[in-house]
Design an enzyme around this catalytic site. Structure first.
Site, mmCIF file in Angstrom:
data_model
loop_
_atom_site.group_PDB
_atom_site.id
_atom_site.type_symbol
_atom_site.label_atom_id
_atom_site.label_comp_id
_atom_site.label_asym_id
_atom_site.label_seq_id
_atom_site.Cartn_x
_atom_site.Cartn_y
_atom_site.Cartn_z
ATOM 1 N N ASP A 294 34.818 47.442 35.098
ATOM 2 C CA ASP A 294 35.925 46.731 35.219
ATOM 3 C C ASP A 294 36.471 47.747 33.837
ATOM 4 O OD1 ASP A 294 37.724 44.567 34.415
ATOM 5 O OD2 ASP A 294 36.635 43.859 32.986
ATOM 6 N N TYR A 469 40.217 42.421 33.403
ATOM 7 C CA TYR A 469 39.905 41.178 34.112
ATOM 8 C C TYR A 469 39.119 41.972 35.891
ATOM 9 C CZ TYR A 469 41.053 38.702 30.302
ATOM 10 O OH TYR A 469 41.487 38.488 29.288
ATOM 11 N N HIS A 470 39.896 43.517 35.652
ATOM 12 C CA HIS A 470 39.067 44.169 37.356
ATOM 13 C C HIS A 470 38.254 44.412 37.591
ATOM 14 C CE1 HIS A 470 43.309 45.895 34.884
ATOM 15 N NE2 HIS A 470 43.627 44.908 36.037
ATOM 16 N N LEU A 471 37.463 43.126 38.018
ATOM 17 C CA LEU A 471 35.993 43.278 38.527
ATOM 18 C C LEU A 471 36.097 43.794 39.444
ATOM 19 C CD1 LEU A 471 36.126 41.407 35.677
ATOM 20 C CD2 LEU A 471 33.869 40.889 36.875
#
Length: 535
Positions: A294, A469-471
């Site tokens: 992330d 929030y870029h998992l």
């Protein structure tokens, strides 16, 4: 128990899953079941762009995950919102439309994934787009996802762009063209004041097809493995347990958290973890849930001396009513845009050959959406490196599907991530010391004037930094001889026939930017590969 049968079963109606189900159902000879754990997307706030502020903490549409205590952040826990409705996270996110850079995908190819270079994936990005700018070498205009221009350009945003340019980053009007580097306004997955989630883009046009069955409120419990083939999905709808059989493929599209969770619940994953949780090992695959990545960002926040931000336009009820009237009459203004309106993609070190970091500008300031905006004019900025070396994991904590899995991000585990985080914060500080934004600043709220040395900056980022929030990465794509690879280049789970994963979890490396556009592209490409494989 009821049993139904379909050609394809897609688990998760999110950014990739909705695209897959929509595309597969275009073939009338195939029957498709699409399962979504959350409810329908009828809530108006899902479709009004500014509604992300309403759904950010709404458990009806958001899994609202929390990480475990992060060992390299002083034991803090980090909030991780994930979409839980038709459209998934594309229904609750900030709508930024950014693809990454060519070398991101070329690296995927070099890691042993033929068919995933930038040249290979560009046609699928173009295929998904209905771009307001029209069609060219880099953009499409006939796709289902409406890509729009910003509907709210302000003096504050324009001043910020000028300040970044004065700090040495050239202006650009397209982050998805021949190069990403530059500063300018984002395009977003919205147009004419309406969010273009994958539910609206792919599922609304498909609803009249008799061969597509969409089931909401359907919590997937496990995939049934017979021999070494995935044959059925067991899901719970209300109090009823339902089994659905797949004649061809089951495609798991639950995202970077829920996809590895479902595989592990089904007995696919690290043998020790499964045994600890009372799950029978059907196929040992050590990489399931590992390789979690992330973007981790530092936040800067300022009070300004002009009434140019969103804060003052939300201060009183009459002002909020005027905003609403502006939106409903013109489909423009603050209610028609995403969270961040302006970005800069830049190099943390001038010696680098391409940008490795991102700055996101917000024309408002707040201590949290649940606390409201500040009563004075202000803006905030997030700044983060693009390619972190730190890796986390997702692991089940029990054999119960309703129990949230353990999420450990391990932010700032790698020394390199710490060093680059310091440099990107320094870059943002240089921007804010540049005109014309310098003359607008009336006070530094975060990090504060006492934070300037490398040690002070690192301590601040460690104590207050945030997820972007870029998992991704927890069902990583790679060749079979890669111990942590979960799927091959056609997104088929290694060692299990009839089972694919298609969502952000398959990214072997995090891309250089927001991940939603790439997740949709993965859905488009998966559907195309299934079509080819089933000719």
């Amino acid at each position: 128990m009821t049993i139904s049968e379909y050609d394809f079963i897609v688990v998760g109606a999110g950014s990739a899953g909705a695209a897959i189900a929509g595309r597969l159902s275009e073939n009338p000879a195939w029957t498709v079941l699409l399962l979504e754990a959350g409810p329908s997307d009828r809530n108006p706030w899902i479709h009004i762009p500014i509604g992300y502020a309403k759904t950010f903490y709404d458990s009806r549409y958001n899994w609202k995950y929390m990480t475990e205590r992060e060992p390299f952040l002083g034991g803090r826990t980090i909030y991780q919102p994930r979409g839980k409705t038709l459209g998934g996270t594309s229904s609750i996110n900030g709508m930024v439309y950014v693809r990454g850079i060519a070398s991101d995908f070329d690296t995927w190819r070099q890691l042993g994934n033929p068919g995933w270079s930038y040249e290979d994936v560009l046609p699928f990005f173009r295929r998904l787009e209905s771009n307001e700018r029209g069609s060219d070498e880099y953009h499409g205009r006939d796709g289902p996802v409406k890509i729009g221009e910003p509907a709210w350009r302000t003096q504050l945003s324009d001043a910020y762009i000028e300040a970044v340019a004065n700090a040495g980053v050239h202006r650009t009007d397209d982050f998805n063209g021949p190069e990403q580097e530059g500063v300018g306004y984002y395009q977003i997955t919205a147009r004419d004041g309406r969010r273009s989630s994958t539910a609206r883009s792919y599922l609304v046009p498909a609803r009249g097809r008799a061969n597509l069955h969409i089931v909401t409120g359907a919590l997937a419990e496990r995939i049934v493995i017979e021999g070494k083939r995935a044959t059925r999905i067991v899901y719970k709808q209300g109090n009823q347990s339902v089994t659905a059989k797949a004649r061809r493929d089951i495609i798991v599209s639950g995202g970077a958290v829920n996809s590895p969770q479902l595989l592990q619940l089904s007995g696919i994953g690290p043998a020790g973890l499964l045994a600890e949780n009372g799950v029978k090992v059907m196929h040992e695959l050590p990489g399931v849930g590992e390789n979690l990545q992330d973007h981790y960002a530092g936040r800067l926040m300022y009070k300004i001396n002009r009434r140019w931000s969103l804060n003052e336009r939300m201060k009183t009820l009459p002002q909020r009513l005027l905003l609403g009237a502006e939106y409903f009459l013109t489909r423009k203004g603050p209610m028609a845009v995403g969270a961040s309106t302006v970005a800069a993609f830049f190099r943390s070190n001038p010696a680098l050959s391409e940008p490795d970091s991102q700055l996101q500008f917000f024309a408002f300031s707040t201590d949290g959406f649940d606390k409201g905006l500040h009563p004075f004019p202000g803006f905030s900025v997030l700044v983060n490196p693009h390619r972190p070396e730190s890796r986390g994991f997702v692991r089940i904590k029990s054999s119960k599907p309703q129990d949230a899995p353990l999420i450990q991000m391990n932010f700032l585990q790698a020394e390199a991530d710490k060093l680059i985080s310091i440099e990107v914060m320094k870059f943002a500080m240089r921007v804010h010391a540049s005109d014309p934004i310098k003359s607008l600043i009336d006070g530094e709220l975060k990090p504060g004037r006492d934070v300037r040395s490398d040690d002070e900056i690192l301590a601040y980022v460690t104590e207050t930094g945030e997820s972007c929030y870029h998992l991704c990465g927890t069902c990583a794509m790679g060749p079979k001889d890669n111990r942590l690879a979960v799927v091959d280049e056609r997104l088929r789970v290694h060692g299990i026939a009839g089972l694919r994963v298609a969502d952000a979890s398959i990214m072997p490396r995090l891309i250089s930017g927001n991940t939603n556009a790439t997740s949709i592209m993965i859905g488009e490409k998966c559907a195309d590969m299934i079509r080819v494989d089933n000719c």
